[in-house]
Design an enzyme around this catalytic site. Structure first.
Site, short mmCIF file in Angstrom:
data_model
loop_
_atom_site.label_atom_id
_atom_site.label_comp_id
_atom_site.label_asym_id
_atom_site.label_seq_id
_atom_site.Cartn_x
_atom_site.Cartn_y
_atom_site.Cartn_z
N HIS A 34 -2.51 6.82 3.54
CA HIS A 34 -1.07 6.94 3.75
C HIS A 34 -0.58 8.24 3.10
O HIS A 34 -0.71 8.44 1.89
CB HIS A 34 -0.32 5.77 3.11
CG HIS A 34 -0.50 4.47 3.84
ND1 HIS A 34 -1.13 4.36 5.05
CD2 HIS A 34 -0.09 3.21 3.51
CE1 HIS A 34 -1.11 3.09 5.44
NE2 HIS A 34 -0.49 2.38 4.52
N CYS A 79 0.81 -1.21 0.00
CA CYS A 79 0.00 0.00 0.00
C CYS A 79 0.85 1.27 0.00
O CYS A 79 0.49 2.26 -0.66
CB CYS A 79 -0.95 0.00 1.19
SG CYS A 79 -0.16 -0.39 2.78
#
Length: 344
Positions: free
Chosen positions: A242, A150
């Site tokens: 993120h 990710c």
């Protein structure tokens, strides 16, 4: 005709997000769910502690969960999405491929294998043809494709947009959401009022996966890009999204305006889950922000901003929704690429 698909590891956090994305999908028909032996035989409603931010689909809730083994899966399934823990994926994914199933996997095992395509479709769709090498070498009727970590997915699209300037060095510092560790991954006592400046194995994933994704495939083998990548990974108390701070040194002169233009112009793909634009560039110096911008492009786009020239090269920030674009959505998009290219 709809492509019949299944989810391996359907009760976990990424498995639940896969179900959320697949249930309304116009080209995929969700027809099989697997989980651990303790969940096999139960309805999905009984087996899964549903934690996704939308109701559990009514038709999925009453499906029977199967054991995670090839003999338990209907043979008319065209594609399997794997969200298994990497240790389990390493043990069972090859068996599904040997049995003839095509597996689009989010699990980290095998990502760096020479014959396993690691793919972000908008970036390196041509690497999909590595499956021909894989099938020849392994004797599989099925196939295995991986999406990256990710955190890797968050910054590599921005790097791809800048390759025309000649990438030389990249430094990235990540601020990663707690959902990236799974529901039980980080306790509240660890993360509230805190930041953890280490995430096991994450630095290596950013440094190695990025070079594979930006590499060149000549029809027989893959050569990794020679850009030098250095990463520092931090866990922070946000739920999803993120955020990453990136410094890029290039061979050709690169200023903030040229970088923004290159990212805004970077092409997307004509696939159902691929956003347009792929990279959303903010002019504001304080964007992107996880709470504000993680769902840009339905959670499938990359957000970028804060571009400025520094003594260490161009500096900018980028952001992606780690469980949508960074995990489940990435696997679904790879499945769409497989279907589009006749691998099912």
């Amino acid at each position: 005709m709809a492509v019949r698909v299944g989810v391996l590891g359907a009760t976990g956090a990424v498995g639940q997000r896969l179900i959320q994305l697949l249930d309304p999908h116009p080209k995929f028909e969700l027809a099989a769910l697997t989980a651990s032996d303790s969940s096999a035989g139960k309805t999905y409603r009984q087996a899964a502690k549903w934690r996704v931010d939308s109701p559990i689909p009514a038709d999925v809730a009453e499906m029977t969960v199967q054991a995670t083994e090839p003999d338990a899966i209907p043979n008319d399934i065209d594609l399997l999405f794997s969200s298994l823990p990497s240790s389990v994926g390493a043990a069972v994914e090859p068996g599904f491929c040997e049995a003839g199933y095509v597996v689009s996997s989010n699990s980290s095992n095998g990502r760096m294998d020479d014959d396993v395509p690691l793919v972000i479709p908008e970036i390196n769709a041509e690497h999909l043809d590595l499956l021909e090498v894989q099938r020849d070498e392994r004797g599989w009727d099925g196939a295995l494709i991986k999406n990256p970590n990710c955190s890797t997915i968050t910054f590599v699209p921005t790097l791809a947009a800048l390759t025309e300037f000649g990438l030389e060095k990249v430094h990235v510092s990540t601020l990663q959401a707690v959902s990236g560790a799974g529901y039980d991954g980080v306790s509240s006592m660890e993360i509230i009022d805190n930041a953890i400046p280490y995430i096991g194995s994450e630095e290596d994933k950013l440094e190695t996966e990025s070079r594979k994704l930006l590499g060149e495939f000549d029809g027989a083998s893959l050569t990794h890009n020679d850009v030098a990548v250095s990463a520092s990974c931090n866990r922070i108390p946000t739920i999803d999204g993120h955020l990453e701070n990136v410094w890029v040194e290039t061979e050709a002169e690169l200023d903030a305006a040229a970088a923004a233009e290159a990212m805004e112009a970077f092409p997307s793909l004509d696939l159902h889950s691929s956003p347009d634009p792929l990279i959303h560039v903010f002019d504001e110096p304080d964007r992107p922000q996880p709470r504000m911008d993680r769902t840009v492009g339905g959670g499938m786009a990359i957000a970028a901003g804060g571009m400025q020239e520094t003594p260490f090269g161009l500096q900018y920030n980028c952001l992606a929704h780690n469980t949508i674009r960074g995990a489940a959505g990435a696997s679904v998009l790879n499945g769409e690429l497989l279907a589009e290219n006749g691998y099912l």
